[in-house]
Structures are given as C-alpha cells and as structure tokens.
Design a protein around this motif. Structure first.
Motif, PDB file in Angstrom:
ATOM      1  N   LEU A  81      21.846  -1.795   7.674  1.00 32.65           N
ATOM      2  CA  LEU A  81      21.776  -0.335   7.515  1.00 32.65           C
ATOM      3  C   LEU A  81      20.397   0.086   6.996  1.00 32.65           C
ATOM      4  O   LEU A  81      19.809   1.052   7.489  1.00 32.65           O
ATOM      5  CB  LEU A  81      22.870   0.160   6.564  1.00 32.65           C
ATOM      6  N   ALA A  82      19.889  -0.637   6.006  1.00 38.81           N
ATOM      7  CA  ALA A  82      18.564  -0.330   5.457  1.00 38.81           C
ATOM      8  C   ALA A  82      17.489  -0.530   6.518  1.00 38.81           C
ATOM      9  O   ALA A  82      16.595   0.309   6.688  1.00 38.81           O
ATOM     10  CB  ALA A  82      18.287  -1.206   4.237  1.00 38.81           C
ATOM     11  N   LYS A  83      17.587  -1.626   7.265  1.00 34.31           N
ATOM     12  CA  LYS A  83      16.609  -1.911   8.325  1.00 34.31           C
ATOM     13  C   LYS A  83      16.636  -0.824   9.392  1.00 34.31           C
ATOM     14  O   LYS A  83      15.592  -0.363   9.858  1.00 34.31           O
ATOM     15  CB  LYS A  83      16.910  -3.277   8.946  1.00 34.31           C
ATOM     16  N   ASP A  84      17.835  -0.386   9.779  1.00 28.90           N
ATOM     17  CA  ASP A  84      17.977   0.668  10.791  1.00 28.90           C
ATOM     18  C   ASP A  84      17.349   1.986  10.341  1.00 28.90           C
ATOM     19  O   ASP A  84      16.934   2.793  11.169  1.00 28.90           O
ATOM     20  CB  ASP A  84      19.451   0.903  11.133  1.00 28.90           C
ATOM     21  N   LYS A  85      17.303   2.202   9.040  1.00 24.69           N
ATOM     22  CA  LYS A  85      16.706   3.420   8.496  1.00 24.69           C
ATOM     23  C   LYS A  85      15.227   3.222   8.167  1.00 24.69           C
ATOM     24  O   LYS A  85      14.561   4.160   7.730  1.00 24.69           O
ATOM     25  CB  LYS A  85      17.436   3.868   7.225  1.00 24.69           C
ATOM     26  N   GLY A  86      14.706   2.002   8.339  1.00 23.54           N
ATOM     27  CA  GLY A  86      13.299   1.732   8.044  1.00 23.54           C
ATOM     28  C   GLY A  86      13.015   1.688   6.557  1.00 23.54           C
ATOM     29  O   GLY A  86      11.931   2.071   6.120  1.00 23.54           O
ATOM     30  N   MET A  87      13.993   1.228   5.777  1.00 26.19           N
ATOM     31  CA  MET A  87      13.857   1.218   4.324  1.00 26.19           C
ATOM     32  C   MET A  87      14.140  -0.172   3.772  1.00 26.19           C
ATOM     33  O   MET A  87      14.763  -0.993   4.445  1.00 26.19           O
ATOM     34  CB  MET A  87      14.848   2.211   3.690  1.00 26.19           C
ATOM     35  N   THR A  88      13.702  -0.397   2.533  1.00 32.05           N
ATOM     36  CA  THR A  88      14.094  -1.621   1.838  1.00 32.05           C
ATOM     37  C   THR A  88      15.540  -1.450   1.397  1.00 32.05           C
ATOM     38  O   THR A  88      16.056  -0.321   1.307  1.00 32.05           O
ATOM     39  CB  THR A  88      13.216  -1.883   0.604  1.00 32.05           C
ATOM     40  N   VAL A  89      16.202  -2.559   1.095  1.00 30.05           N
ATOM     41  CA  VAL A  89      17.586  -2.495   0.620  1.00 30.05           C
ATOM     42  C   VAL A  89      17.641  -1.690  -0.674  1.00 30.05           C
ATOM     43  O   VAL A  89      18.506  -0.830  -0.858  1.00 30.05           O
ATOM     44  CB  VAL A  89      18.170  -3.913   0.417  1.00 30.05           C
ATOM     45  N   SER A  90      16.700  -1.914  -1.571  1.00 25.78           N
ATOM     46  CA  SER A  90      16.670  -1.195  -2.843  1.00 25.78           C
ATOM     47  C   SER A  90      16.519   0.302  -2.625  1.00 25.78           C
ATOM     48  O   SER A  90      17.261   1.109  -3.210  1.00 25.78           O
ATOM     49  CB  SER A  90      15.520  -1.729  -3.706  1.00 25.78           C
ATOM     50  N   LEU A 100      19.473   3.084  -3.415  1.00 21.44           N
ATOM     51  CA  LEU A 100      19.155   4.149  -4.362  1.00 21.44           C
ATOM     52  C   LEU A 100      19.326   5.516  -3.709  1.00 21.44           C
ATOM     53  O   LEU A 100      19.914   6.428  -4.290  1.00 21.44           O
ATOM     54  CB  LEU A 100      17.732   3.979  -4.897  1.00 21.44           C
ATOM     55  N   ALA A 101      18.831   5.659  -2.487  1.00 21.47           N
ATOM     56  CA  ALA A 101      18.962   6.931  -1.777  1.00 21.47           C
ATOM     57  C   ALA A 101      20.435   7.287  -1.587  1.00 21.47           C
ATOM     58  O   ALA A 101      20.841   8.430  -1.825  1.00 21.47           O
ATOM     59  CB  ALA A 101      18.248   6.862  -0.428  1.00 21.47           C
ATOM     60  N   ARG A 102      21.243   6.333  -1.161  1.00 24.60           N
ATOM     61  CA  ARG A 102      22.674   6.595  -0.943  1.00 24.60           C
ATOM     62  C   ARG A 102      23.382   6.892  -2.251  1.00 24.60           C
ATOM     63  O   ARG A 102      24.241   7.754  -2.323  1.00 24.60           O
ATOM     64  CB  ARG A 102      23.339   5.398  -0.240  1.00 24.60           C
ATOM     65  N   GLU A 158      21.356  11.082   2.549  1.00 22.37           N
ATOM     66  CA  GLU A 158      21.591  10.335   3.788  1.00 22.37           C
ATOM     67  C   GLU A 158      20.266  10.173   4.515  1.00 22.37           C
ATOM     68  O   GLU A 158      19.763  11.134   5.103  1.00 22.37           O
ATOM     69  CB  GLU A 158      22.592  11.069   4.682  1.00 22.37           C
ATOM     70  N   PRO A 159      19.667   8.968   4.466  1.00 26.16           N
ATOM     71  CA  PRO A 159      18.395   8.773   5.181  1.00 26.16           C
ATOM     72  C   PRO A 159      18.582   8.986   6.673  1.00 26.16           C
ATOM     73  O   PRO A 159      19.624   8.658   7.236  1.00 26.16           O
ATOM     74  CB  PRO A 159      18.034   7.309   4.890  1.00 26.16           C
ATOM     75  N   LYS A 160      17.567   9.565   7.300  1.00 28.15           N
ATOM     76  CA  LYS A 160      17.660   9.792   8.737  1.00 28.15           C
ATOM     77  C   LYS A 160      17.507   8.458   9.467  1.00 28.15           C
ATOM     78  O   LYS A 160      16.876   7.526   8.981  1.00 28.15           O
ATOM     79  CB  LYS A 160      16.616  10.793   9.200  1.00 28.15           C
ATOM     80  N   PRO A 187       8.486   8.922   7.452  1.00 29.68           N
ATOM     81  CA  PRO A 187       9.337   7.838   6.945  1.00 29.68           C
ATOM     82  C   PRO A 187      10.402   8.371   5.993  1.00 29.68           C
ATOM     83  O   PRO A 187      10.265   9.452   5.427  1.00 29.68           O
ATOM     84  CB  PRO A 187       8.351   6.940   6.197  1.00 29.68           C
ATOM     85  N   ASN A 188      11.464   7.587   5.813  1.00 33.48           N
ATOM     86  CA  ASN A 188      12.480   7.916   4.826  1.00 33.48           C
ATOM     87  C   ASN A 188      11.920   7.638   3.443  1.00 33.48           C
ATOM     88  O   ASN A 188      11.203   6.662   3.238  1.00 33.48           O
ATOM     89  CB  ASN A 188      13.730   7.059   5.028  1.00 33.48           C
ATOM     90  N   VAL A 189      12.238   8.480   2.509  1.00 33.84           N
ATOM     91  CA  VAL A 189      11.814   8.281   1.122  1.00 33.84           C
ATOM     92  C   VAL A 189      13.011   8.518   0.213  1.00 33.84           C
ATOM     93  O   VAL A 189      13.963   9.199   0.573  1.00 33.84           O
ATOM     94  CB  VAL A 189      10.669   9.243   0.721  1.00 33.84           C
ATOM     95  N   VAL A 190      12.931   7.953  -0.985  1.00 33.68           N
ATOM     96  CA  VAL A 190      13.969   8.180  -1.977  1.00 33.68           C
ATOM     97  C   VAL A 190      13.710   9.553  -2.577  1.00 33.68           C
ATOM     98  O   VAL A 190      12.594   9.842  -3.008  1.00 33.68           O
ATOM     99  CB  VAL A 190      13.932   7.096  -3.071  1.00 33.68           C
TER     100      VAL A 190
END
Length: 139
Positions: free
Chosen positions: A35-44, A48-50, A55-57, A127-130
């Motif tokens: 899920l994190a990879k699909d959103k282009g984010m680290t797991v952390s 944290l965002a969730r 909801e990251p795009k 990019p997605n950001v927290v």
C-alpha cells in the motif's frame, strides 16, 4: 551509476524521534508495504498519514501515465503554435486568420488552456506528504 537521493533537512522540532510500534502478521506487513509503495511513500510516512486520517492519493498507473504524457505533448504543441503566432508579424497573422481580434482572442484562450493543463500536470506529479494538520475524525 547510482542515482543520488537527497533527503529533506528537518528542523529539530519537525524531526521524528519517537517510535510507535504495532504487531502485525507477515501477510499484513507485506500488504502495508505494498500500500505504501503504491502511494509512493515509505511505510512510516504511509502509516503516519493514515493514522492522522489522511488518505494519500494513488500513484499513476500505466493508463494514467500514458494520458499524462499525451496531455504533456498537447501542452508542448499548443505552446509551439502560440509562440509561432506571437512571433509572427501582423501581416502574417492577418494572412493566417484575417482577423486580428479573433487572433488575440484565440491566443488568450490558448494561454488559459495551457495554464489549466499546467495545473493538472503539476497536481498529478505532486508527491504524497504527511499532513502537518491532521483531518478531524469523522463520526
């Protein structure tokens, strides 16, 4: 040749130093990583965002990337036409369109369209950001 990755420098107040852990199954861990990879984010960053109700795009798929490339090519074509027409002499413009008012209106409309395309392209590439301010929980 390895690509150099730069990390953002955080102020001491923004640096994350406290750890929160959760026990998960191996399957859940892999699902979270995907899920994190699909959103282009680290797991952390994703967790944290969730947790902050954000909801990251989704990242773009092949179809969306192709559409984005087509939009980008359209923008380039429009910019080339606009530049050529803006650089043309008045007599050349009149020969092409035979109406200066129409020509000026057309350039204004094309400029507006290019601005809108730029906005779409910039939003799609961001990019997605927290988030700094979490969204309130819905009841």
């Amino acid at each position: 040749m390895k690509k150099k990755i730069s990390k953002k420098l955080l102020s001491p107040a923004d640096k994350r130093e406290t750890f929160i852990g959760a026990k998960v199954t191996a399957q859940q861990k892999e699902q979270i990583k995907e899920l994190a990879k699909d959103k282009g984010m680290t797991v952390s960053d994703y967790l944290l965002a969730r947790a902050l109700n954000y909801e990251p795009k989704s990242r773009l798929g092949e179809v969306e990337i192709s559409a984005l490339q087509n939009l980008n090519m359209l923008r380039v074509d429009i910019l080339r036409c606009t530049s050529a027409l803006e650089g043309a002499s008045l007599s050349k413009r009149m020969a092409i369109f035979n109406d200066v008012a129409f020509m000026n209106n057309w350039i204004d409309k094309v400029t507006t369209m290019v601005d809108r395309l730029n906005l779409i392209l910039d939003q799609a590439k961001a990019p997605n950001v927290v988030p700094s301010n979490p969204k309130p929980q819905e009841a």
